[in-house]
Write an enzyme that holds these catalytic residues in place. Sequence first.
Site, PDB file in Angstrom:
ATOM      1  N   LEU A 361       0.828  -1.212   0.000  1.00 30.86           N
ATOM      2  CA  LEU A 361       0.000   0.000   0.000  1.00 30.86           C
ATOM      3  C   LEU A 361       0.854   1.250   0.000  1.00 30.86           C
ATOM      4  CD1 LEU A 361      -2.592  -1.029   2.722  1.00 30.86           C
ATOM      5  CD2 LEU A 361      -3.013  -0.815   0.270  1.00 30.86           C
ATOM      6  N   GLY A 362       2.016   1.150   0.578  1.00 30.21           N
ATOM      7  CA  GLY A 362       2.864   2.333   0.638  1.00 30.21           C
ATOM      8  C   GLY A 362       3.923   2.177   1.683  1.00 30.21           C
ATOM      9  N   VAL A 369       3.908  -0.925   4.155  1.00 26.88           N
ATOM     10  CA  VAL A 369       2.570  -1.311   4.585  1.00 26.88           C
ATOM     11  C   VAL A 369       1.907  -2.138   3.488  1.00 26.88           C
ATOM     12  CG1 VAL A 369       0.346  -0.465   5.411  1.00 26.88           C
ATOM     13  CG2 VAL A 369       2.416   0.827   5.908  1.00 26.88           C
ATOM     14  N   LYS A 383       1.877  -3.293   8.752  1.00 25.58           N
ATOM     15  CA  LYS A 383       3.139  -2.574   8.575  1.00 25.58           C
ATOM     16  C   LYS A 383       4.275  -3.498   8.969  1.00 25.58           C
ATOM     17  CE  LYS A 383       4.774   1.111  11.078  1.00 25.58           C
ATOM     18  NZ  LYS A 383       4.689   2.520  11.484  1.00 25.58           N
ATOM     19  N   ASP A 478       4.865  13.633  14.362  1.00 19.29           N
ATOM     20  CA  ASP A 478       5.157  13.365  12.953  1.00 19.29           C
ATOM     21  C   ASP A 478       3.903  13.554  12.099  1.00 19.29           C
ATOM     22  OD1 ASP A 478       6.944  12.871  10.940  1.00 19.29           O
ATOM     23  OD2 ASP A 478       7.000  10.700  11.207  1.00 19.29           O
TER      24      ASP A 478
END
Length: 694
Positions: A361-362, A369, A383, A478
């Site tokens: 997913l990224g 992930v 993740k 973050d």
Amino acid sequence: MAKSSSTALLGFAVAAVSVFSFLVNLAQAQHATAATDPSEARALNSIFTKWGISASTVQSAGWNISGELCSGTAIDDTTIDNTTYSPLIKCTCSFNNDTTCRIAALKVYALDVSGEIPEELWTLTYLTNLNLGQNYLTGSLPPAIGNLTRMQYLSFYINALSGELPKELGNLTELIELGFGSNRFNGPLPSELGKLVKLEKLYMDSSGVSGPIPSTFKNLINLRIVWASDVDFTGRIPDFIGNWTKLEALWFQGNSFEGSIPNSFSNLTSMMRLGISGLSNGSSTLEFIRNMKSLTKLELRNDNISGPIPSYIGEFSGLTQLTKHQRGDDKGLLGIDTKLCTFSYLELRNATNDFNLDNKLGEGGFGQVYKGTLNDGRVIAVKQLHAGSHQGTSQFINEITTISAVQHRNLVELYGCCIEGDKRLIVYEYLENKSLDQALFGNCLNLNWTTRYNICVGVARGLAYLHEESRLRIVHRDVKSSNILLDYALVPKISDFGLAKLYDNEKTHISTQVAGTIGYLAPEYALRGSLTEKADVFSFGVVVLEIICGRRNSDLSLEEEKVYLLEWAWNLFENNRVIELVDPRLSEFNEEEVKRIVGVALLCTQTSPALRPSMSRVVAMLSGDIEVGPVTSRPVYFTDWNFDDATSLMADVATNGANTSYYISASTNSSVVGSAEISQMNSKPIIDSSIGKK
Ligand SMILES: *[C@@H]1O[C@H](CO)[C@@H](O)[C@H](O)[C@H]1NC(C)=O
Ligand SMILES: *[C@@H]1O[C@H](CO)[C@@H](O)[C@H](O)[C@H]1NC(C)=O
Ligand SMILES: *[C@@H]1O[C@H](CO)[C@@H](O)[C@H](O)[C@H]1NC(C)=O
Ligand SMILES: *[C@@H]1O[C@H](CO)[C@@H](O)[C@H](O)[C@H]1NC(C)=O
Ligand SMILES: *[C@@H]1O[C@H](CO)[C@@H](O)[C@H](O)[C@H]1NC(C)=O
Ligand SMILES: *[C@@H]1O[C@H](CO)[C@@H](O)[C@H](O)[C@H]1NC(C)=O
Ligand SMILES: *[C@@H]1O[C@H](CO)[C@@H](O)[C@H](O)[C@H]1NC(C)=O
Ligand SMILES: *[C@@H]1O[C@H](CO)[C@@H](O)[C@H](O)[C@H]1NC(C)=O
Ligand SMILES: *[C@@H]1O[C@H](CO)[C@@H](O)[C@H](O)[C@H]1NC(C)=O
Ligand SMILES: *[C@@H]1O[C@H](CO)[C@@H](O)[C@H](O)[C@H]1NC(C)=O
Ligand SMILES: *[C@@H]1O[C@H](CO)[C@@H](O)[C@H](O)[C@H]1NC(C)=O
Ligand SMILES: CC(=O)N[C@H]1CO[C@H](CO)[C@@H](O)[C@@H]1O
């Protein structure tokens, strides 16, 4: 007060003959077989007017109320709970022998309605079901609520209501479900609530109430589900809870209880999901779970549980999660010293087809992930930390403990995790519409103005919850577009709590390790390691500008004056041209809203943390409840910091993606900016430059 209510009445009179007259069309109603009680229609009209709910909102919810209020979806065989329409009413037309219809159910759910609850609501005494959940309601609940004695299902869940709970709630003795969690109430639980003997579900987590659980609660023996985490309950966990034998779920996490888990809990044989954490000054064994054969989830943390995990636990066929943590020694944070056993590595490998790249997913903070499907059909996001990731076990545990201690519509939900050998995996809910940065910069979604505005408000709420509303005060550290995920309805959810830190609002923490993402870092934090929740406020301001403009905070491919978003925004602001910031892909937008949002973003990015508003004020400003304050000073951006090599630093960041989380070891000396060494917490070493030689 008197003055403002007469103004409101006048407003009602004007509205009633114009825009809102559709609600009460008595002439038409006379022809209908059943007509709404006129005083109820007027009350609803007035409530909707005060909440800014318009005819078109109602129409698009599939509720046609031109003419007769109690018609269409208001009288079909759905309930307000099994349709997605909101707002909506349900009528009942069977009182006495007349044909008058009364409003029996009212849903104004997740509409971001703000302001107080209009007093007209308390005249709708035929209501049995009232759902005002997930709005931004303020003010207190008045004693008049006790007039709604037919009420069975009552929810104020996720709002900003304050004050003490009125004892008159105890008059609503027909109540089956009551939800007032995620609000800002204070004071004790009224002992009168013990009269609600029909109550089956009670949701009061993060509600702000405090003190002991009243002894009258011993009567609530029909309770099946109780959510009571993140509430400052004191004293011992009452023995009489062992008499609530229908309990299926009980969440007592993050309370201030002391003593041990009562032995009487062994009578709770229907229990399926149980969580208790933070019991001070006592000791318990796991003996009480002996008869809880239906358990599927048991989470005990910092409860001073001693003794072994009993061998009969093998007979608990439904138990998929057993979490037993003891107090760790890290940052006063909830600690873990045992393995989480929630998902096995094999199971997650299976779910993701061996972490197949097709399922990727990224790139999350510190790891990749993947999308996965568990054997039970649940879709998850997993993740997987990089083998070479610098995210150590402590950040990993930090992420899990922080996110499992909080719960909010605008925060991603943690399902569990897995540590096996050197493998570290975190399992989240899967969010259909990926991350905000993919939506904004990847051209994969076309977010219109309304959606963007709602995303800003949602993220602000999530942060307001972390900073001000949850009992643990958390700085995320973050906040950036890639850490904001979008669900199927494009509701934003903040993710990635690996760098999150507990804070104390009395103090500014000075740390030697600065963590975050360049481009979103607040100056006082990046340069001096001085950390408060205002660092998140700064990052939020940057994200908001990215949302409005549809571009990253720095982009070297743009014309020179546009490269640094904050700088460009400020220049346009000074020249009264902020509308030019708006993403050219947006064909329609609301200019007033653009000006308001840009004003908020510039306030959030003020150099002095003291000038930045709190997130609850940001929410109020975005909702238009309070004015956006004056923006006084030009925000500081990297280019203003007199770094010898600021340009090369920015160049590196921009070419390599300003999207990676960093740790920066900085000097704690606050007057001089010492040499700060930046090293990336990622496998690719990119930046190794010294900054900050003033
Ligand atoms: C709504 O109700 C009005 C009055 O009863 C009727 O004339 C109109 O056709 C209805 N509209 C829809 C979309 O059903
Ligand atoms: C909604 O719930 C009611 C009552 O339980 C039921 O009669 C009705 O069929 C349900 N409707 C839908 C659309 O699920
Ligand atoms: C309704 O009408 C019936 C028959 O006329 C009568 O017996 C009954 O008392 C009425 N009920 C009420 C509540 O008025
Ligand atoms: C509540 O009920 C009492 C008694 O029925 C009535 O006097 C009062 O006006 C009601 N309050 C409101 C706000 O409707
Ligand atoms: C409603 O609650 C108040 C406070 O608990 C109580 O004094 C009053 O008698 C109750 N009214 C009714 C009708 O039960
Ligand atoms: C539990 O219920 C029983 C039976 O009603 C009662 O005798 C006992 O006192 C109750 N226990 C507690 C702790 O309230
Ligand atoms: C469990 O319930 C039974 C019956 O009410 C009671 O006798 C017993 O004392 C309870 N056990 C505990 C540990 O409270
Ligand atoms: C711990 O429990 C003991 C005995 O119940 C009590 O005297 C003491 O005050 C408690 N300490 C704290 C810090 O609550
Ligand atoms: C934890 O439990 C043990 C007994 O198992 C007890 O000796 C110890 O005092 C307890 N610790 C605390 C902090 O209450
Ligand atoms: C892996 O998936 C297969 C079917 O796809 C299933 O039979 C097997 O039990 C799964 N293994 C685990 C550990 O989940
Ligand atoms: C904006 O987008 C949302 C989600 O795609 C959609 O539901 C809504 O109707 C759109 N609004 C406008 C004004 O186009
Ligand atoms: C705007 C948009 O693309 N929304 C998508 C979000 O995810 C849902 C569920 O997958 C899709 O149906 C939507 O189209």
